[in-house]
Write a protein that holds these residues in place. Sequence first.
Motif, PDB file in Angstrom:
ATOM      1  N   UNK A  24       0.811  -1.221   0.000  1.00  0.00           N
ATOM      2  CA  UNK A  24       0.000   0.000   0.000  1.00  0.00           C
ATOM      3  C   UNK A  24       0.841   1.267   0.000  1.00  0.00           C
ATOM      4  N   UNK A  25       2.147   1.128   0.226  1.00  0.00           N
ATOM      5  CA  UNK A  25       3.018   2.304   0.292  1.00  0.00           C
ATOM      6  C   UNK A  25       3.782   2.474  -1.026  1.00  0.00           C
ATOM      7  N   UNK A  81       1.879  15.606  19.598  1.00  0.00           N
ATOM      8  CA  UNK A  81       2.273  14.389  18.875  1.00  0.00           C
ATOM      9  C   UNK A  81       1.061  13.488  18.715  1.00  0.00           C
ATOM     10  N   UNK A  82       0.713  13.161  17.478  1.00  0.00           N
ATOM     11  CA  UNK A  82      -0.430  12.285  17.188  1.00  0.00           C
ATOM     12  C   UNK A  82       0.109  10.971  16.640  1.00  0.00           C
ATOM     13  N   UNK A  83      -0.213   9.870  17.314  1.00  0.00           N
ATOM     14  CA  UNK A  83       0.294   8.553  16.926  1.00  0.00           C
ATOM     15  C   UNK A  83      -0.810   7.744  16.266  1.00  0.00           C
ATOM     16  N   UNK A  84      -0.468   7.146  15.132  1.00  0.00           N
ATOM     17  CA  UNK A  84      -1.489   6.445  14.340  1.00  0.00           C
ATOM     18  C   UNK A  84      -0.813   5.426  13.430  1.00  0.00           C
ATOM     19  N   UNK A  85      -1.496   4.995  12.379  1.00  0.00           N
ATOM     20  CA  UNK A  85      -0.891   4.126  11.367  1.00  0.00           C
ATOM     21  C   UNK A  85      -0.541   4.990  10.156  1.00  0.00           C
ATOM     22  N   UNK A  86      -0.225   4.343   9.028  1.00  0.00           N
ATOM     23  CA  UNK A  86       0.210   5.087   7.843  1.00  0.00           C
ATOM     24  C   UNK A  86      -0.946   5.508   6.930  1.00  0.00           C
ATOM     25  N   UNK A  87      -2.177   5.232   7.282  1.00  0.00           N
ATOM     26  CA  UNK A  87      -3.300   5.451   6.371  1.00  0.00           C
ATOM     27  C   UNK A  87      -3.599   6.934   6.155  1.00  0.00           C
ATOM     28  N   UNK A  88      -4.061   7.244   4.953  1.00  0.00           N
ATOM     29  CA  UNK A  88      -4.472   8.607   4.593  1.00  0.00           C
ATOM     30  C   UNK A  88      -5.515   9.136   5.583  1.00  0.00           C
ATOM     31  N   UNK A 131       5.040  10.547   6.730  1.00  0.00           N
ATOM     32  CA  UNK A 131       4.795  10.023   5.387  1.00  0.00           C
ATOM     33  C   UNK A 131       3.952  11.026   4.614  1.00  0.00           C
ATOM     34  N   UNK A 132       4.058  10.978   3.302  1.00  0.00           N
ATOM     35  CA  UNK A 132       3.286  11.891   2.455  1.00  0.00           C
ATOM     36  C   UNK A 132       1.790  11.598   2.510  1.00  0.00           C
ATOM     37  N   UNK A 133       1.429  10.331   2.666  1.00  0.00           N
ATOM     38  CA  UNK A 133       0.003   9.994   2.760  1.00  0.00           C
ATOM     39  C   UNK A 133      -0.620  10.634   3.986  1.00  0.00           C
ATOM     40  N   UNK A 134       0.083  10.616   5.109  1.00  0.00           N
ATOM     41  CA  UNK A 134      -0.405  11.275   6.313  1.00  0.00           C
ATOM     42  C   UNK A 134      -0.511  12.782   6.099  1.00  0.00           C
ATOM     43  N   UNK A 135       0.488  13.356   5.425  1.00  0.00           N
ATOM     44  CA  UNK A 135       0.459  14.789   5.142  1.00  0.00           C
ATOM     45  C   UNK A 135      -0.721  15.146   4.252  1.00  0.00           C
ATOM     46  N   UNK A 136      -1.014  14.299   3.274  1.00  0.00           N
ATOM     47  CA  UNK A 136      -2.152  14.551   2.382  1.00  0.00           C
ATOM     48  C   UNK A 136      -3.459  14.556   3.168  1.00  0.00           C
ATOM     49  N   UNK A 137      -3.590  13.651   4.125  1.00  0.00           N
ATOM     50  CA  UNK A 137      -4.779  13.615   4.958  1.00  0.00           C
ATOM     51  C   UNK A 137      -4.915  14.860   5.810  1.00  0.00           C
ATOM     52  N   UNK A 138      -3.805  15.307   6.386  1.00  0.00           N
ATOM     53  CA  UNK A 138      -3.803  16.531   7.193  1.00  0.00           C
ATOM     54  C   UNK A 138      -4.258  17.722   6.354  1.00  0.00           C
ATOM     55  N   UNK A 175      -0.203  26.417   3.897  1.00  0.00           N
ATOM     56  CA  UNK A 175       0.877  27.161   3.257  1.00  0.00           C
ATOM     57  C   UNK A 175       1.013  28.552   3.844  1.00  0.00           C
ATOM     58  N   UNK A 176      -0.061  29.033   4.469  1.00  0.00           N
ATOM     59  CA  UNK A 176      -0.037  30.354   5.116  1.00  0.00           C
ATOM     60  C   UNK A 176      -0.429  30.223   6.593  1.00  0.00           C
ATOM     61  N   UNK A 177      -1.697  29.866   6.855  1.00  0.00           N
ATOM     62  CA  UNK A 177      -2.129  29.679   8.237  1.00  0.00           C
ATOM     63  C   UNK A 177      -1.478  28.451   8.885  1.00  0.00           C
ATOM     64  N   UNK A 178      -1.258  27.446   8.085  1.00  0.00           N
ATOM     65  CA  UNK A 178      -0.672  26.197   8.578  1.00  0.00           C
ATOM     66  C   UNK A 178       0.302  25.660   7.533  1.00  0.00           C
ATOM     67  N   UNK A 179       1.496  25.308   7.976  1.00  0.00           N
ATOM     68  CA  UNK A 179       2.464  24.704   7.064  1.00  0.00           C
ATOM     69  C   UNK A 179       2.572  23.207   7.361  1.00  0.00           C
ATOM     70  N   UNK A 180       2.742  22.424   6.297  1.00  0.00           N
ATOM     71  CA  UNK A 180       2.767  20.959   6.430  1.00  0.00           C
ATOM     72  C   UNK A 180       3.938  20.390   5.630  1.00  0.00           C
ATOM     73  N   UNK A 181       4.634  19.422   6.229  1.00  0.00           N
ATOM     74  CA  UNK A 181       5.720  18.720   5.534  1.00  0.00           C
ATOM     75  C   UNK A 181       5.507  17.225   5.672  1.00  0.00           C
ATOM     76  N   UNK A 182       5.693  16.500   4.577  1.00  0.00           N
ATOM     77  CA  UNK A 182       5.574  15.047   4.585  1.00  0.00           C
ATOM     78  C   UNK A 182       6.932  14.378   4.498  1.00  0.00           C
ATOM     79  N   UNK A 183       6.923  13.123   4.073  1.00  0.00           N
ATOM     80  CA  UNK A 183       8.166  12.353   3.980  1.00  0.00           C
ATOM     81  C   UNK A 183       8.000  11.284   2.908  1.00  0.00           C
ATOM     82  N   UNK A 184       8.971  11.145   2.035  1.00  0.00           N
ATOM     83  CA  UNK A 184       9.084  10.102   1.005  1.00  0.00           C
ATOM     84  C   UNK A 184       9.114  10.657  -0.413  1.00  0.00           C
ATOM     85  N   UNK A 185       8.420  11.774  -0.659  1.00  0.00           N
ATOM     86  CA  UNK A 185       8.341  12.358  -2.007  1.00  0.00           C
ATOM     87  C   UNK A 185       7.727  11.390  -3.013  1.00  0.00           C
TER      88      UNK A 185
END
Length: 331
Positions: free
Chosen positions: A71-72, A215-222, A246-253, A265-275
Amino acid sequence: MSVTIKDVAKAAGVSVATVSRVLNNSAAVSEETAAAVNEVIKEMGYSPNFLGRNLRKCETNNILAILPSTSHTVYSDIIRGMQDAAYPNYDILLSTSNSHLGTEMRLLEMLFNRTVDAAVLLGTQLEAQTLNDLNKRYNIALCCERVSGAKILTVTINDEAAAYDAVKMFLEKGKTKIGLVTTGGHTDALSSVDREAGYVRALSEYGIKAEEKYIYRCSYEYSDGCEAMKYFLSLDEMPQAIFCISDLLAAGVIKQAFKEGIAVGTQLEVCGFDNISLSEMYTPGITTVAQPGYDMGRMVINKLLDNMHSTVKNNDMIVLDHKLVIRGSAK
């Protein structure tokens, strides 16, 4: 009756060894001889018994790659690199353990009974001592995920340093309340542990104590990314930036933030991982830590092949470079 290699050799006027060299594309045979033998093979309809030949020389020319999940999409570039490095002499056989130890051991029976020549684990439930014992008898390697104490060939990145760089990017912009979305507590993968450690180190260097509430702990799902954003919104003070492992988590956020009317991008900035490819196609594009997946795949196979044909094994941990890719979610 089926045509044998001896029949081909007799018809071509060469030795059986010469026919064998032609079948193996050996440079020891002249182009003229190889062309003549291949013509006889074509005319006689000879089909070599590759299975029997491989069993006789105790090689299958197959390398098993065990993925913890399909799934990744981060694994796609790694696999492509592995396949390119293996071609044309070896094939990569893919299988999935679903992060289940019993399944992983069952798959490794292909290595134990010589159905494959070697195995690459892209995440494992095996302990270091077990891996070290296996490495003494078989050709194995780790890719992407390291295992503490495992003295076997490993190709990875420095996850702690990568997370540190991502969080430091936020801190340099003056962000002091930074959330973390991680799988800690849901997985034994050291990459998650290392990325949290990088998050904590970056905050510490700026005199900020990591607070469990951020800190929010979860699985890798969107969907876990969406739930993480809902949680952060419930706090008295929402984070100014969020680092996701992970980027999937970032996409969900990001998706949930837009639903709540928050400008990412302005009120809230977000960074994922994996590209992963999604990070570039998403709106806004997801700022992320890029792993050199293709290079990791090529490297682990090249080094593993060296080990397979050497009397001395390379059991190093090879750490490749990561880089930050800046997009709209954190300009």
